[in-house]
Design a protein around this motif. Structure first.
Motif, mmCIF file in Angstrom:
data_model
loop_
_atom_site.group_PDB
_atom_site.id
_atom_site.type_symbol
_atom_site.label_atom_id
_atom_site.label_comp_id
_atom_site.label_asym_id
_atom_site.label_seq_id
_atom_site.Cartn_x
_atom_site.Cartn_y
_atom_site.Cartn_z
ATOM 1 N N SER A 392 27.676 -37.184 -11.175
ATOM 2 C CA SER A 392 26.499 -37.240 -12.046
ATOM 3 C C SER A 392 26.873 -37.228 -13.524
ATOM 4 N N THR A 393 28.118 -36.887 -13.826
ATOM 5 C CA THR A 393 28.570 -36.904 -15.214
ATOM 6 C C THR A 393 29.696 -37.918 -15.358
ATOM 7 N N SER A 394 30.113 -38.180 -16.594
ATOM 8 C CA SER A 394 31.156 -39.186 -16.837
ATOM 9 C C SER A 394 32.478 -38.785 -16.205
ATOM 10 N N THR A 395 32.745 -37.462 -16.110
ATOM 11 C CA THR A 395 33.958 -36.985 -15.466
ATOM 12 C C THR A 395 33.597 -36.446 -14.082
ATOM 13 N N TYR A 396 34.164 -37.036 -13.033
ATOM 14 C CA TYR A 396 33.840 -36.609 -11.666
ATOM 15 C C TYR A 396 34.537 -35.286 -11.348
ATOM 16 N N VAL A 397 33.831 -34.369 -10.664
ATOM 17 C CA VAL A 397 34.390 -33.079 -10.262
ATOM 18 C C VAL A 397 33.927 -32.738 -8.858
ATOM 19 N N CYS A 398 34.679 -31.851 -8.206
ATOM 20 C CA CYS A 398 34.304 -31.399 -6.872
ATOM 21 C C CYS A 398 33.239 -30.304 -6.957
ATOM 22 N N SER A 399 32.161 -30.473 -6.206
ATOM 23 C CA SER A 399 31.122 -29.451 -6.102
ATOM 24 C C SER A 399 31.327 -28.749 -4.761
ATOM 25 N N CYS A 400 31.731 -27.457 -4.826
ATOM 26 C CA CYS A 400 32.148 -26.741 -3.610
ATOM 27 C C CYS A 400 30.960 -26.111 -2.880
ATOM 28 N N THR A 401 31.146 -25.929 -1.580
ATOM 29 C CA THR A 401 30.152 -25.270 -0.714
ATOM 30 C C THR A 401 30.831 -24.167 0.086
ATOM 31 N N ASP A 402 30.010 -23.391 0.823
ATOM 32 C CA ASP A 402 30.502 -22.345 1.738
ATOM 33 C C ASP A 402 31.338 -21.285 1.019
ATOM 34 N N GLY A 403 31.100 -21.118 -0.309
ATOM 35 C CA GLY A 403 31.818 -20.086 -1.054
ATOM 36 C C GLY A 403 33.193 -20.481 -1.512
ATOM 37 N N TYR A 404 33.642 -21.691 -1.177
ATOM 38 C CA TYR A 404 34.959 -22.150 -1.601
ATOM 39 C C TYR A 404 34.942 -22.447 -3.105
ATOM 40 N N SER A 405 36.139 -22.423 -3.729
ATOM 41 C CA SER A 405 36.249 -22.668 -5.163
ATOM 42 C C SER A 405 37.555 -23.391 -5.438
ATOM 43 N N GLY A 406 37.793 -23.703 -6.742
ATOM 44 C CA GLY A 406 38.982 -24.428 -7.134
ATOM 45 C C GLY A 406 38.662 -25.872 -7.431
ATOM 46 N N ASP A 407 39.602 -26.563 -8.115
ATOM 47 C CA ASP A 407 39.374 -27.956 -8.499
ATOM 48 C C ASP A 407 39.059 -28.828 -7.291
ATOM 49 N N LEU A 408 39.744 -28.566 -6.155
ATOM 50 C CA LEU A 408 39.544 -29.389 -4.950
ATOM 51 C C LEU A 408 38.925 -28.590 -3.818
ATOM 52 N N ILE A 414 36.155 -14.775 -0.469
ATOM 53 C CA ILE A 414 36.573 -13.436 -0.041
ATOM 54 C C ILE A 414 35.926 -13.079 1.285
ATOM 55 N N CYS A 415 34.678 -13.505 1.450
ATOM 56 C CA CYS A 415 33.952 -13.145 2.665
ATOM 57 C C CYS A 415 33.073 -14.304 3.098
ATOM 58 N N THR A 416 32.578 -14.204 4.307
ATOM 59 C CA THR A 416 31.683 -15.233 4.862
ATOM 60 C C THR A 416 30.388 -14.567 5.310
ATOM 61 N N GLY A 417 29.363 -15.402 5.422
ATOM 62 C CA GLY A 417 28.040 -14.867 5.734
ATOM 63 C C GLY A 417 27.991 -14.035 7.006
ATOM 64 N N GLY A 418 28.685 -14.442 8.048
ATOM 65 C CA GLY A 418 28.631 -13.719 9.311
ATOM 66 C C GLY A 418 29.851 -12.877 9.603
ATOM 67 N N GLY A 419 30.777 -12.765 8.623
ATOM 68 C CA GLY A 419 32.023 -12.045 8.836
ATOM 69 C C GLY A 419 31.908 -10.558 8.509
ATOM 70 N N SER A 420 33.010 -9.842 8.781
ATOM 71 C CA SER A 420 33.047 -8.389 8.547
ATOM 72 C C SER A 420 34.061 -8.038 7.458
ATOM 73 N N GLU A 421 34.359 -8.992 6.591
ATOM 74 C CA GLU A 421 35.372 -8.760 5.566
ATOM 75 C C GLU A 421 35.009 -7.597 4.631
#
Length: 554
Positions: A392-408, A414-421
């Motif tokens: 959507s912008t001139s520079t393409y970037v990764c849009s993360c889901t499921d709590g993941y992060s980072g450039d890619l 740290i935790c997940t919705g159904g986990g016991s972390e």
């Protein structure tokens, strides 16, 4: 050291002020008020103290009590306000009415030159006969019938403090400072006269002379030639000055102008402007400088701007106006790209809408010539299974889901919705793009595995505090001047106590209470003198170096 302690005190106070975003002074329950007040709203208000007590936790006792004798025989306890205070009588003062008045209604403390004024709560001596001082013992400079002011003044006793009123131009406390001049004297010489219309006589100068005694000769005289052939003497003011002509300047009009009306100092590219007192060259044809000798970058009919610009001579200073994206003083710096060229490659085009051409990139590419590839592409798998490519912008970037992060989107949450972390003392908060553990029960840490210092029903804080559960992280809130993580550190001093001696006071805003020392003193009870401490340190270090070097003989 004397300057370090106040900073340490401040740090301690600031550290004890906030507990996980909740003010440390708020009350947690009626127990927070230690039996001398009530808690209005837990975790948001401070204690409302009673019985004259004060402080956030109502542990600071009142100076006096309604039926006590703390105020002694010269005062009584005023309990009409929330904080009880001693109301003193008989001119006494101080917290406990122990400071005796300077004078009493029937005493002779004010001597024979004053009387005791007891019309206010604090008695003081009201002096007469020009006397002054707290007990009217400081004699006046002069007396009504005395000769202290000498033969050139008289004593003015119309005010509470008698002073000498001088005459004949004399001045000074006792009118013994002789005036510069006298009405019939010749002190002002032949170029002035004595002005005795004011209390202090001064010389009024004539003929352009100046100075206390009119002995400073003027720069010029009305009929003289001091101003030369390019000026005349202006004697319309008290101090004569040269008024210059012909563009000349300086005290004696001997500084020649840059140019003259009929001269050629400004050359062929300027003319002499003599419309003001100081003549200057007015340049033409783009030339500049004091005498119009600095040539312009370009000329109207020249080719200095090359094939990519033209000379703009619409202003006094000629400049090159560049075209085709070129820039620089003479339009010699080529643009990054051209409208018909391929400099921007297959991932951009040359934007020629402004004076400076540049590559406008597409497809997520960036860089001066659109050669830096994007992190991801619309149809690619660079973002993996936990993200998608945002174009959507001139520079393409990764849009993360499921709590993941980072450039890619490769950094797992740290935790997940159904986990016991987060364990039994927290749950996974997936309401934001980055999942985090939301802790309960006072636990903290990334995975809620750091136990709290105290619990709501526990006794970890001992008898000198209670567990503050207002914030997400529980901590002990101490009372009565105690401090420490579990309120086990006793206060160094007490309210209105003598532990800090004569060189300090008890700081009741710190936790625990500590002595706040005055300059030059330090230590727990302000008994260590630090005056010239820096010199002592230098001496000790020098002595140590001499000892190590074997140069000091003991």
């Amino acid at each position: 050291m004397a300057n370090v302690l106040p900073l340490l005190v401040t740090a301690l106070v600031l550290g004890a002020t906030l507990i996980q975003g909740v003010a440390a002074g708020v009350c947690l329950s009626n127990d927070s008020c230690n039996g001398h007040g009530t808690c209005g709203t837990a975790c948001s208000t401070t204690c409302t103290c009673t019985d004259g007590y004060s402080g956030d936790d109502c542990t600071i006792p009142p100076i006096c009590t309604g039926g006590g004798s703390e105020c002694g025989s010269h005062g009584s306890c005023d309990n009409s306000t929330s904080t009880y205070v001693c109301s003193c009588t008989g001119g006494y003062a101080g917290d406990l009415c122990k400071t005796a008045p300077i004078c009493t209604g029937g005493g002779n403390e004010c001597g024979s030159h004053g009387s005791c004024d007891n019309s206010t709560s604090t008695y003081f001596c009201s002096c007469t006969d020009g006397y002054r001082g707290s007990t009217c013992k400081t004699a006046p400079i002069c007396t009504g019938g005395g000769s202290e002011c000498g033969s050139h003044g008289s004593c003015d006793n119309t005010r509470s403090i008698y002073v000498c009123s001088c005459t004949g131009g004399y001045s000074g406390d006792l009118c013994n400072t002789v005036p510069i001049c006298t009405g019939g004297g010749s002190e002002c010489g032949s170029h002035g006269s004595c002005d005795n219309t004011r209390s202090i006589y001064v010389c009024s100068c004539t003929g352009g002379y100046s100075g206390d005694l009119c002995n400073t000769v003027p720069i010029c005289t009305g009929g003289g030639s001091e101003c030369g052939s390019h000026g005349s003497c202006d004697n319309t003011r008290s101090i004569y000055v040269c008024s210059c002509t012909g563009g000349y300047s300086g005290d004696l009009c001997n500084t020649a102008p840059i140019c003259t009306g009929g001269g050629n100092e400004c050359g062929s590219h300027g003319s002499c402007d003599n419309s003001t007192n100081t003549y200057v060259c007015s340049c033409t044809n783009g030339y500049r400088g004091d005498t119009c000798t600095t040539a312009p970058i370009c000329t109207g009919g020249g080719n200095e701007c090359g094939s990519h610009g033209s000379c703009d001579n619409s202003t006094n200073k000629y400049v090159c106006s560049c075209t085709d994206g070129y820039r620089g003083d003479t339009c010699t710096t080529a643009p990054i790209c051209t409208s018909a060229g391929s400099e921007c490659g297959s991932h951009g085009f040359c934007d020629t809408a402004t004076g400076t051409y540049f590559c406008s990139c597409t497809g997520g590419y960036k860089g001066d010539t659109c050669t830096t590839a994007p992190l991801c592409t619309v149809g690619g798998s660079e973002c993996g299974s936990h993200g998608s490519c945002d174009n959507s912008t001139s520079t393409y970037v990764c849009s993360c889901t499921d709590g993941y992060s980072g450039d890619l989107c490769k950094t797992a949450p740290i935790c997940t919705g159904g986990g016991s972390e987060c364990g039994s003392h927290g749950s996974c908060d997936n309401s934001t793009s980055t999942y985090v553990c939301s802790c309960t029960g006072g636990y903290s840490g990334d995975l809620c595995n750091t136990a709290p210092v105290c619990t709501s029903g526990g006794s970890q804080c001992g008898s000198n505090g209670e567990c503050n559960t207002c914030g997400t992280k529980y901590s002990c809130q101490c009372y009565g001047g105690y401090g420490g993580e579990t309120c086990q550190t006793s206060p160094k001093c007490s309210v209105r106590g003598s532990e800090c001696g004569s060189h300090g006071t008890c700081n009741t805003t710190a936790s625990p209470y500590i002595c706040g020392c005055s300059d030059d003193y330090t230590g727990d009870t302000c008994t260590v003198e630090t005056r010239s401490g820096a010199n002592h340190v230098i001496f000790c270090m020098t002595s140590l170096l001499l000892l190590v070097g074997g140069s000091l003989t003991l």
